[in-house]
Design an enzyme around this catalytic site. Structure first.
Site, mmCIF file in Angstrom:
data_model
loop_
_atom_site.group_PDB
_atom_site.id
_atom_site.type_symbol
_atom_site.label_atom_id
_atom_site.label_comp_id
_atom_site.label_asym_id
_atom_site.label_seq_id
_atom_site.Cartn_x
_atom_site.Cartn_y
_atom_site.Cartn_z
ATOM 1 N N GLY A 134 -10.465 3.050 -4.932
ATOM 2 C CA GLY A 134 -9.483 3.728 -5.785
ATOM 3 C C GLY A 134 -8.961 4.993 -5.148
ATOM 4 N N ASP A 340 14.501 -19.981 3.497
ATOM 5 C CA ASP A 340 15.900 -20.427 3.487
ATOM 6 C C ASP A 340 16.062 -21.734 4.259
ATOM 7 O OD1 ASP A 340 18.914 -19.748 3.207
ATOM 8 O OD2 ASP A 340 18.627 -20.234 5.322
ATOM 9 N N LEU A 342 14.115 -24.126 4.548
ATOM 10 C CA LEU A 342 13.619 -25.265 3.773
ATOM 11 C C LEU A 342 14.558 -25.667 2.634
ATOM 12 C CD1 LEU A 342 10.997 -24.778 5.405
ATOM 13 C CD2 LEU A 342 9.728 -25.009 3.299
ATOM 14 N N GLY A 343 15.676 -24.988 2.495
ATOM 15 C CA GLY A 343 16.642 -25.329 1.456
ATOM 16 C C GLY A 343 16.057 -25.128 0.069
ATOM 17 N N GLU A 367 -1.269 -0.074 1.646
ATOM 18 C CA GLU A 367 -1.844 0.431 2.910
ATOM 19 C C GLU A 367 -0.812 1.214 3.716
ATOM 20 O OE1 GLU A 367 -4.618 0.805 3.943
ATOM 21 O OE2 GLU A 367 -5.871 -0.505 2.732
HETATM 22 P P1 TGC Z 1 -2.730 14.391 7.423
HETATM 23 O O1 TGC Z 1 -2.572 15.842 7.681
HETATM 24 O O2 TGC Z 1 -1.898 13.439 8.203
HETATM 25 O O3 TGC Z 1 -4.240 13.968 7.598
HETATM 26 C C1 TGC Z 1 -5.337 14.638 6.992
HETATM 27 C C2 TGC Z 1 -6.541 14.415 7.882
HETATM 28 O O4 TGC Z 1 -6.811 13.006 8.010
HETATM 29 C C3 TGC Z 1 -6.673 12.587 9.378
HETATM 30 N N1 TGC Z 1 -5.954 11.288 9.344
HETATM 31 C C4 TGC Z 1 -6.539 10.121 9.580
HETATM 32 N N2 TGC Z 1 -7.774 9.803 9.979
HETATM 33 C C5 TGC Z 1 -8.052 8.490 10.152
HETATM 34 N N3 TGC Z 1 -7.164 7.518 9.931
HETATM 35 C C6 TGC Z 1 -5.912 7.792 9.523
HETATM 36 N N4 TGC Z 1 -5.057 6.802 9.296
HETATM 37 C C7 TGC Z 1 -5.549 9.152 9.349
HETATM 38 N N5 TGC Z 1 -4.412 9.769 8.966
HETATM 39 C C8 TGC Z 1 -4.684 11.080 8.976
HETATM 40 C C9 TGC Z 1 -5.847 13.669 10.051
HETATM 41 O O5 TGC Z 1 -6.118 13.719 11.420
HETATM 42 C C10 TGC Z 1 -6.312 14.899 9.313
HETATM 43 O O6 TGC Z 1 -7.595 15.265 9.811
HETATM 44 P P2 TGC Z 1 -7.992 16.807 9.953
HETATM 45 O O7 TGC Z 1 -9.367 16.784 10.502
HETATM 46 O O8 TGC Z 1 -6.958 17.385 10.859
HETATM 47 O O9 TGC Z 1 -7.911 17.379 8.568
HETATM 48 O O10 TGC Z 1 -2.534 14.175 5.883
HETATM 49 P P3 TGC Z 1 -1.241 14.071 5.079
HETATM 50 O O11 TGC Z 1 -1.532 14.447 3.679
HETATM 51 O O12 TGC Z 1 -0.111 14.777 5.785
HETATM 52 O O13 TGC Z 1 -1.033 12.492 5.123
HETATM 53 C C11 TGC Z 1 0.115 11.977 5.476
HETATM 54 C C12 TGC Z 1 0.157 10.434 5.278
HETATM 55 C C13 TGC Z 1 1.492 10.125 4.642
HETATM 56 C C14 TGC Z 1 0.103 9.831 6.663
HETATM 57 C C15 TGC Z 1 -1.008 9.866 4.404
HETATM 58 O O14 TGC Z 1 -1.028 10.498 3.184
HETATM 59 C C16 TGC Z 1 -0.854 8.379 4.210
HETATM 60 O O15 TGC Z 1 -1.285 7.576 5.049
HETATM 61 N N6 TGC Z 1 -0.274 7.921 3.050
HETATM 62 C C17 TGC Z 1 -0.224 6.518 2.682
HETATM 63 C C18 TGC Z 1 -1.274 6.250 1.642
HETATM 64 C C19 TGC Z 1 -1.795 4.836 1.695
HETATM 65 O O16 TGC Z 1 -1.649 4.131 2.665
HETATM 66 N N7 TGC Z 1 -2.467 4.426 0.652
HETATM 67 C C20 TGC Z 1 -3.132 3.158 0.644
HETATM 68 C C21 TGC Z 1 -4.087 3.039 -0.522
HETATM 69 S S1 TGC Z 1 -5.286 1.769 -0.366
HETATM 70 C C22 TGC Z 1 -4.427 0.352 -0.454
HETATM 71 O O17 TGC Z 1 -3.247 0.285 -0.473
HETATM 72 C C23 TGC Z 1 -5.253 -0.869 -0.463
HETATM 73 S S2 TGC Z 1 -4.387 -2.341 -0.457
HETATM 74 C C24 TGC Z 1 -5.706 -3.263 -0.001
HETATM 75 C C25 TGC Z 1 -5.548 -4.679 -0.001
HETATM 76 O O18 TGC Z 1 -5.476 -5.302 -1.086
HETATM 77 O O19 TGC Z 1 -5.563 -5.253 1.123
HETATM 78 P P1 FAD Z 2 5.544 5.619 -3.719
HETATM 79 O O1 FAD Z 2 4.601 6.409 -2.915
HETATM 80 O O2 FAD Z 2 6.010 6.194 -4.999
HETATM 81 O O3 FAD Z 2 6.835 5.295 -2.803
HETATM 82 C C1 FAD Z 2 8.058 4.822 -3.363
HETATM 83 C C2 FAD Z 2 9.098 4.673 -2.245
HETATM 84 O O4 FAD Z 2 9.325 5.935 -1.611
HETATM 85 C C3 FAD Z 2 8.633 3.725 -1.115
HETATM 86 O O5 FAD Z 2 9.727 2.969 -0.670
HETATM 87 C C4 FAD Z 2 8.198 4.681 -0.008
HETATM 88 O O6 FAD Z 2 8.309 4.124 1.290
HETATM 89 C C5 FAD Z 2 9.188 5.821 -0.201
HETATM 90 N N1 FAD Z 2 8.677 7.092 0.321
HETATM 91 C C6 FAD Z 2 7.502 7.678 0.037
HETATM 92 N N2 FAD Z 2 7.380 8.846 0.697
HETATM 93 C C7 FAD Z 2 8.539 8.986 1.414
HETATM 94 C C8 FAD Z 2 9.016 9.996 2.320
HETATM 95 N N3 FAD Z 2 8.308 11.067 2.597
HETATM 96 N N4 FAD Z 2 10.244 9.810 2.867
HETATM 97 C C9 FAD Z 2 10.973 8.706 2.579
HETATM 98 N N5 FAD Z 2 10.567 7.727 1.747
HETATM 99 C C10 FAD Z 2 9.361 7.877 1.180
HETATM 100 N N6 FAD Z 2 -4.120 1.349 -3.684
HETATM 101 C C11 FAD Z 2 -5.435 1.657 -3.650
HETATM 102 O O7 FAD Z 2 -5.822 2.818 -3.616
HETATM 103 N N7 FAD Z 2 -6.380 0.662 -3.638
HETATM 104 C C12 FAD Z 2 -6.037 -0.652 -3.679
HETATM 105 O O8 FAD Z 2 -6.914 -1.514 -3.660
HETATM 106 C C13 FAD Z 2 -4.660 -0.996 -3.746
HETATM 107 N N8 FAD Z 2 -4.290 -2.296 -3.859
HETATM 108 C C14 FAD Z 2 -2.968 -2.606 -4.058
HETATM 109 C C15 FAD Z 2 -2.600 -3.922 -4.341
HETATM 110 C C16 FAD Z 2 -1.272 -4.231 -4.598
HETATM 111 C C17 FAD Z 2 -0.887 -5.633 -4.942
HETATM 112 C C18 FAD Z 2 -0.274 -3.233 -4.496
HETATM 113 C C19 FAD Z 2 1.170 -3.569 -4.701
HETATM 114 C C20 FAD Z 2 -0.628 -1.923 -4.220
HETATM 115 C C21 FAD Z 2 -1.974 -1.583 -4.028
HETATM 116 N N9 FAD Z 2 -2.382 -0.265 -3.820
HETATM 117 C C22 FAD Z 2 -3.710 0.063 -3.746
HETATM 118 C C23 FAD Z 2 -1.411 0.811 -3.923
HETATM 119 C C24 FAD Z 2 -0.589 1.045 -2.651
HETATM 120 O O9 FAD Z 2 -1.362 1.638 -1.662
HETATM 121 C C25 FAD Z 2 0.619 1.902 -3.031
HETATM 122 O O10 FAD Z 2 1.473 1.103 -3.799
HETATM 123 C C26 FAD Z 2 1.341 2.435 -1.817
HETATM 124 O O11 FAD Z 2 0.556 3.383 -1.137
HETATM 125 C C27 FAD Z 2 2.690 3.077 -2.190
HETATM 126 O O12 FAD Z 2 2.554 3.943 -3.269
HETATM 127 P P2 FAD Z 2 3.528 3.810 -4.551
HETATM 128 O O13 FAD Z 2 3.550 2.390 -4.963
HETATM 129 O O14 FAD Z 2 3.123 4.809 -5.530
HETATM 130 O O15 FAD Z 2 4.975 4.155 -3.972
#
Ligand code: TGC
Ligand code: FAD
Length: 387
Positions: A134, A340, A342-343, A367
């Site tokens: 989470g 597409d 596959l029609g 992610e």
């Molecule tokens: P930022 O300043 O970039 O980073 C804070 C600290 O974290 C380190 N870091 C990482 N370390 C390991 N892996 C990474 N990918 C890392 N990215 C950053 C960084 O070096 C720093 O370390 P330190 O020691 O200098 O403090 O933090 P920020 O707040 O500016 O972050 C920017 C951003 C946009 C890249 C980050 O917030 C981000 O990646 N946002 C996207 C969130 C996201 O992907 N959420 C996914 C939720 S889980 C999910 O979706 C599960 S789906 C699963 C499924 O069903 O398969």
């Molecule tokens: P938002 O962050 O609100 O983004 C909305 C739009 O704004 C997107 O198009 C994005 O690209 C754009 N955007 C955002 N920031 C910027 C920027 N700085 N500049 C320009 N454009 C920007 N999360 C978990 O923690 N655990 C899970 O297990 C998990 N499973 C998931 C399973 C499913 C099926 C789905 C759909 C999502 C899941 N997620 C999970 C959540 C997922 O990680 C988020 O949906 C994702 O990180 C995007 O967040 P959001 O949906 O709130 O979109």
């Protein structure tokens, strides 16, 4: 013959070790025999095939890169091939394995106490305990640094309040890895299923990842024992490092989905006769199939080199961002084009491209959205964070 080897235009087969091939072929057989026969119905009925979990555990698919706690001790290329094959079946099945391994077992292994590891890792490896992760909240997932879920120390316990949204495996999880803000920054907590004040609600009516459970999590004054705090992480780096593990698997998975769509498009193009000849004899159809093959081949090579970098300890999370972006983008584009090609029949759940196409709409968002990964790479190039 498992479908796993096709297409393999650049003989990537030769770049794999015997062990890696064996892992891939074993998972390919599982997908062909156990996933593909039921997945269309699961997708249609919005059902996660939970009955496959013990078999996946038996094959060693949970936490496969760990060498302890009953895990398989495979290398990262093998882990990637597992994800490729699972997603060739369905993104929902790959998602389950990604969350269990990369988002739940990984943080317990990397940041947990010995007691936490002993308690959870063996049972998670056996598929007897299921995890969820989470991080995302209703107000925006891309910027987890602004999360509102809070944990406060009261007496000897933590008290957790807040909500998480879009959480894979949420309602079936025995343990949720929950990230919350504390006085000293973001910390991770193991929230057990029956904790008073902890409830879940499934998100229904999804048009994507229908064979996967997605839930909301609610925490209302949940008492979390100090022993359930992950002791070895503080700050956003902890949860972000978990994302790196899951994103790595998705980079392989996107190619697996594309491979399935490409195969179905090729078969259809050979069989469908229009204007006096099979579709496969038409120039624009050949152009489209060639373009799919070009993208799949580049995605396969990218994933493999990413895996080699991970195995040698040289992988940076920006490498993963580029690969997740590239390979999910190629997957979704190929799925749409195959649909597409596959029609009209391509809109049926009987054909895999439309299912993959819809699934990949989630995969390109979760992610880290495509834009977020582009901006991560942009930051690497310019040194300037433009989020
Ligand atoms: P930022 O300043 O970039 O980073 C804070 C600290 O974290 C380190 N870091 C990482 N370390 C390991 N892996 C990474 N990918 C890392 N990215 C950053 C960084 O070096 C720093 O370390 P330190 O020691 O200098 O403090 O933090 P920020 O707040 O500016 O972050 C920017 C951003 C946009 C890249 C980050 O917030 C981000 O990646 N946002 C996207 C969130 C996201 O992907 N959420 C996914 C939720 S889980 C999910 O979706 C599960 S789906 C699963 C499924 O069903 O398969
Ligand atoms: P938002 O962050 O609100 O983004 C909305 C739009 O704004 C997107 O198009 C994005 O690209 C754009 N955007 C955002 N920031 C910027 C920027 N700085 N500049 C320009 N454009 C920007 N999360 C978990 O923690 N655990 C899970 O297990 C998990 N499973 C998931 C399973 C499913 C099926 C789905 C759909 C999502 C899941 N997620 C999970 C959540 C997922 O990680 C988020 O949906 C994702 O990180 C995007 O967040 P959001 O949906 O709130 O979109």
């Amino acid at each position: 013959m498992p479908d796993s080897k096709t297409p393999d235009f650049y003989n990537i087969e030769a770049l794999l070790s015997e062990d890696e091939r064996q892992v891939r072929d074993t998972v390919a057989r599982f997908v062909d025999d156990r996933v593909l026969p039921i997945i269309a119905e699961c997708f249609e009925k919005e059902r996660f095939p939970e009955e496959l979990v013990p078999e996946m555990a038996e094959l060693g698919l949970f936490g496969p890169t760990f060498t302890d706690y009953g895990c398989a001790g495979l290398n990262n290329v093998s882990y990637g091939l597992i994800m490729q094959e699972l997603e060739r079946g369905d993104s929902g099945v790959r998602s389950f394995a990604s969350v269990q391994s990369g988002l739940c077992m990984y943080p317990i292994h990397a940041f947990g106490s010995d007691e936490q590891k002993q308690r959870w890792l063996p049972s998670m490896a056996k598929g007897e305990a299921i995890g969820c992760f989470g991080l995302t909240e209703p107000d925006g997932g891309s910027d987890p640094g602004t999360m509102k879920t809070r944990a406060e120390k009261r007496g000897g316990d933590w008290v957790l309040n807040g909500a998480k949204m879009w959480i894979t495996n949420g309602s079936i999880a025995d343990v949720a890895i929950v990230w919350a803000v504390t006085e000293t920054g973001v910390r991770g907590f193991l929230v057990e299923k029956d904790t008073p004040g902890y409830t879940t609600r499934d998100i229904a009516h999804k048009f994507s990842l229908r064979a996967s459970i997605t839930s909301e999590l609610f925490f209302d004054n949940c008492k979390i024992p100090v022993a359930n705090e992950l002791p070895k992480t503080s700050g956003l780096g902890g949860p972000l490092s978990c994302l790196t593990q899951a994103r790595y698997g998705i980079a392989w998975g996107g190619v697996g989905a594309a491979m399935a769509c490409y195969r179905e498009a090729c078969e259809f193009a050979e069989q469908r006769v229009l204007f006096g000849s099979p579709l496969s004899h038409k120039q624009t159809i050949q152009l489209r199939l060639a373009d799919m093959l070009r993208r799949i081949t580049t995605g396969q090579l990218l994933a493999l080199q990413l895996g080699r970098l991970k195995d040698s300890g040289d992988m940076h999370h920006t490498h993963v961002s580029l690969a997740k972006w590239n390979n999910v983008r190629l997957g979704i584009d190929i799925a749409r084009d195959a649909r597409d090609l596959l029609g009209a029949g391509g809109i049926s759940v009987e054909c895999c491209p439309v299912r993959h196409m819809l699934n990949l709409e989630s995969v390109i968002t979760y992610e880290g959205t495509e834009t977020i990964h582009q901006l991560i790479v942009g930051r690497e190039i310019t040194g300037f964070a433009a989020f």
